[in-house]
Design an enzyme around this catalytic site. Structure first.
Site, PDB file in Angstrom:
ATOM      1  N   LYS A   1      27.126  21.901  18.421  1.00 59.33           N
ATOM      2  CA  LYS A   1      27.043  22.126  17.341  1.00 59.33           C
ATOM      3  C   LYS A   1      28.665  22.285  17.335  1.00 59.33           C
ATOM      4  O   LYS A   1      29.518  23.118  17.505  1.00 59.33           O
ATOM      5  CB  LYS A   1      26.394  23.608  16.957  1.00 59.33           C
ATOM      6  CG  LYS A   1      25.177  23.237  17.619  1.00 59.33           C
ATOM      7  CD  LYS A   1      24.674  22.964  16.203  1.00 59.33           C
ATOM      8  CE  LYS A   1      23.183  22.470  16.437  1.00 59.33           C
ATOM      9  NZ  LYS A   1      22.935  22.483  15.035  1.00 59.33           N
TER      10      LYS A   1
ATOM     11  N   ASP B   1      27.047  17.548  15.728  1.00 56.56           N
ATOM     12  CA  ASP B   1      25.944  18.113  14.861  1.00 56.56           C
ATOM     13  C   ASP B   1      27.037  19.193  13.928  1.00 56.56           C
ATOM     14  O   ASP B   1      27.255  20.357  14.896  1.00 56.56           O
ATOM     15  CB  ASP B   1      24.809  18.683  15.365  1.00 56.56           C
ATOM     16  CG  ASP B   1      23.871  18.717  14.018  1.00 56.56           C
ATOM     17  OD1 ASP B   1      24.883  18.381  12.408  1.00 56.56           O
ATOM     18  OD2 ASP B   1      23.013  19.714  14.291  1.00 56.56           O
TER      19      ASP B   1
ATOM     20  N   GLU C   1      26.067  14.030  13.122  1.00 59.59           N
ATOM     21  CA  GLU C   1      25.161  14.704  12.533  1.00 59.59           C
ATOM     22  C   GLU C   1      25.808  15.360  11.579  1.00 59.59           C
ATOM     23  O   GLU C   1      26.472  16.389  12.104  1.00 59.59           O
ATOM     24  CB  GLU C   1      24.400  15.264  13.044  1.00 59.59           C
ATOM     25  CG  GLU C   1      23.131  15.168  12.157  1.00 59.59           C
ATOM     26  CD  GLU C   1      21.521  16.125  13.301  1.00 59.59           C
ATOM     27  OE1 GLU C   1      20.949  17.192  12.916  1.00 59.59           O
ATOM     28  OE2 GLU C   1      21.205  15.248  14.792  1.00 59.59           O
TER      29      GLU C   1
ATOM     30  N   LYS D   1      12.637  15.060  12.847  1.00 61.70           N
ATOM     31  CA  LYS D   1      11.838  15.863  13.163  1.00 61.70           C
ATOM     32  C   LYS D   1      10.559  16.403  12.643  1.00 61.70           C
ATOM     33  O   LYS D   1      10.028  16.262  11.614  1.00 61.70           O
ATOM     34  CB  LYS D   1      12.495  17.486  12.599  1.00 61.70           C
ATOM     35  CG  LYS D   1      14.196  17.401  13.039  1.00 61.70           C
ATOM     36  CD  LYS D   1      15.186  18.760  13.197  1.00 61.70           C
ATOM     37  CE  LYS D   1      15.936  18.152  13.014  1.00 61.70           C
ATOM     38  NZ  LYS D   1      16.940  19.359  12.314  1.00 61.70           N
TER      39      LYS D   1
ATOM     40  N   GLN E   1      14.110  21.268  15.321  1.00 57.84           N
ATOM     41  CA  GLN E   1      14.418  22.488  15.077  1.00 57.84           C
ATOM     42  C   GLN E   1      14.015  23.841  15.500  1.00 57.84           C
ATOM     43  O   GLN E   1      13.235  24.947  15.327  1.00 57.84           O
ATOM     44  CB  GLN E   1      12.319  22.147  13.483  1.00 57.84           C
ATOM     45  CG  GLN E   1      12.617  23.263  12.647  1.00 57.84           C
ATOM     46  CD  GLN E   1      13.273  22.447  11.486  1.00 57.84           C
ATOM     47  OE1 GLN E   1      14.080  20.996  11.802  1.00 57.84           O
ATOM     48  NE2 GLN E   1      12.967  22.179   9.868  1.00 57.84           N
TER      49      GLN E   1
END
Length: 367
Positions: A162, A191, A217, A266, A294
């Site tokens: 992240k 991401d 992402e 997803k 998710q």
């Protein structure tokens, strides 16, 4: 076989540690267990993980839309008439987690009725997937230590990192520490959850490319139409659309408009039925896919690996199948086991899961 009732059970299970990223922070898995009952005694299950900071859904809204709008349209319908049911549900806009849970519960019933695993009904390409693990915000050394622990414990060698903080150096230092600690044999991708501007992302991408990142992402918002197109056009790393491409139409638009070159699928967002629509569009347009997460429970992860393993294109990359490890408990009677960096699909009818009623009683929030 007719649908006789739809049950929604809100539950909450704390995370072992908060999951922090650019679009929010999660301390507890506040999900909704969805059960679809039939007149032949079969019950399908699925998990709806509301993400208010991404899609606007909450536990209350998932329960409300299912009980007040979707259930009256579904009760009495033929379980196998999935396309007719889908058409009814999609007259109501939004509510992706609620719709997806209902869709996957119907597939679960279908598999049970035919005595076949859902993954075989979807395509049956393989029986397992490589696993990617997500790393949330933390200091470089702590994130590197966490990655080493996950690698050594579960054999996972693919990590989603992240990013999206300001200054970007906070995240670039993490990525560098991960690469130096894990070596070149470990796959890393990032991401941003729309956390940076296009110019901030462009500057970061130059260093991320040097560090061998394989995907980038949602580094900046897709609503910044020209900036996103400019960024994707110059990125040497495949650029993944996730929360900006939540429907088959948005996927097509993102790819044709130059807002992405790859797509995250997803099942918690598009179920099995629309996930196939998205996958086949991507195959037709020559875009790669990754099976996303998710922040799924084990039940949600069962659905992701069942879909991902069913198709060649969706099983090619490691799927994001391990974030349930950050939950302090789960509802399945038989927990998932990640071995040598892979997760095997359950070879049982339907989704092949059973809910632990004692645990559900402990964590449910409507009693």
């Amino acid at each position: 076989m007719k649908i006789t009732a739809i049950e929604t059970v809100p539950y909450a299970i704390p995370y072992s540690k908060p999951l922090t990223f650019a679009s929010g922070e999660v301390h507890t898995a506040e999900h909704v267990l969805v059960r679809v009952h039939t007149d032949e005694g079969l019950t399908g299950v699925a998990d709806a993980p509301p993400r208010p900071f991404t899609y606007g859904e909450t536990q209350a809204s998932v329960i409300g839309v299912i009980e007040k709008i979707f259930a009256p349209q579904m009760v009495g319908a033929n379980v196998f008439a999935r396309e007719r049911i889908r058409a009814r549900l999609h007259r109501t806009v939004g509510n992706p987690a609620a719709k997806s849970a209902l869709d996957m519960a119907l597939w679960d019933i279908t598999g049970q009725a035919l005595d076949r695993p859902v993954t075989q009904l979807l395509g049956g390409y393989t029986d397992r997937m490589r696993v990617s693990h997500m790393l949330g915000f933390d200091a470089p050394r702590r994130m590197a230590d966490e990655a080493v622990r996950i690698r050594d414990t579960y054999g996972i060698t693919v990590f989603k990192v992240k990013v999206g903080r300001r200054p970007a150096r906070l995240d670039l230092d993490v990525c560098r520490a991960l690469r130096e600690t894990l070596g070149d044999e470990t796959e890393l991708y990032v991401d941003g959850n729309r956390g940076w501007t296009a110019s901030e992302a462009a500057a970061a991408l130059r260093e991320l490319d040097e560090l061998g990142m394989t995907l980038a992402e949602e580094l900046c918002p897709a609503d910044d139409v020209l900036g996103r197109r400019w960024l994707v056009g110059q990125s040497r790393i495949p650029f993944v659309a996730d929360e900006s491409a939540t429907t088959p139409a948005e996927v097509t638009r993102s790819l044709l408009d130059g807002a992405a070159t790859a797509i995250s699928i997803k099942t918690a967002r598009t179920g099995f039925t629309d996930s196939q629509r998205v996958l086949f569009q991507c195959e037709g347009l020559g875009a790669e896919v990754v099976m996303g997460n998710q922040i799924d429970s084990q039940l949600g992860t069962v659905c992701t690996v069942a879909f991902g393993a069913a198709h060649a294109a969706s099983s090619r990359r490691a799927g994001e199948l391990s974030n349930f490890l950050d939950m302090s408990d789960d509802l399945l009677t038989e927990p998932l086991v990640i071995t040598d960096g892979t997760l095997v699909v359950r070879d049982r009818p339907g989704l092949g899961v059973a809910i632990d009623d004692a645990k559900l009683a402990r964590y449910r929030q409507d009693h």
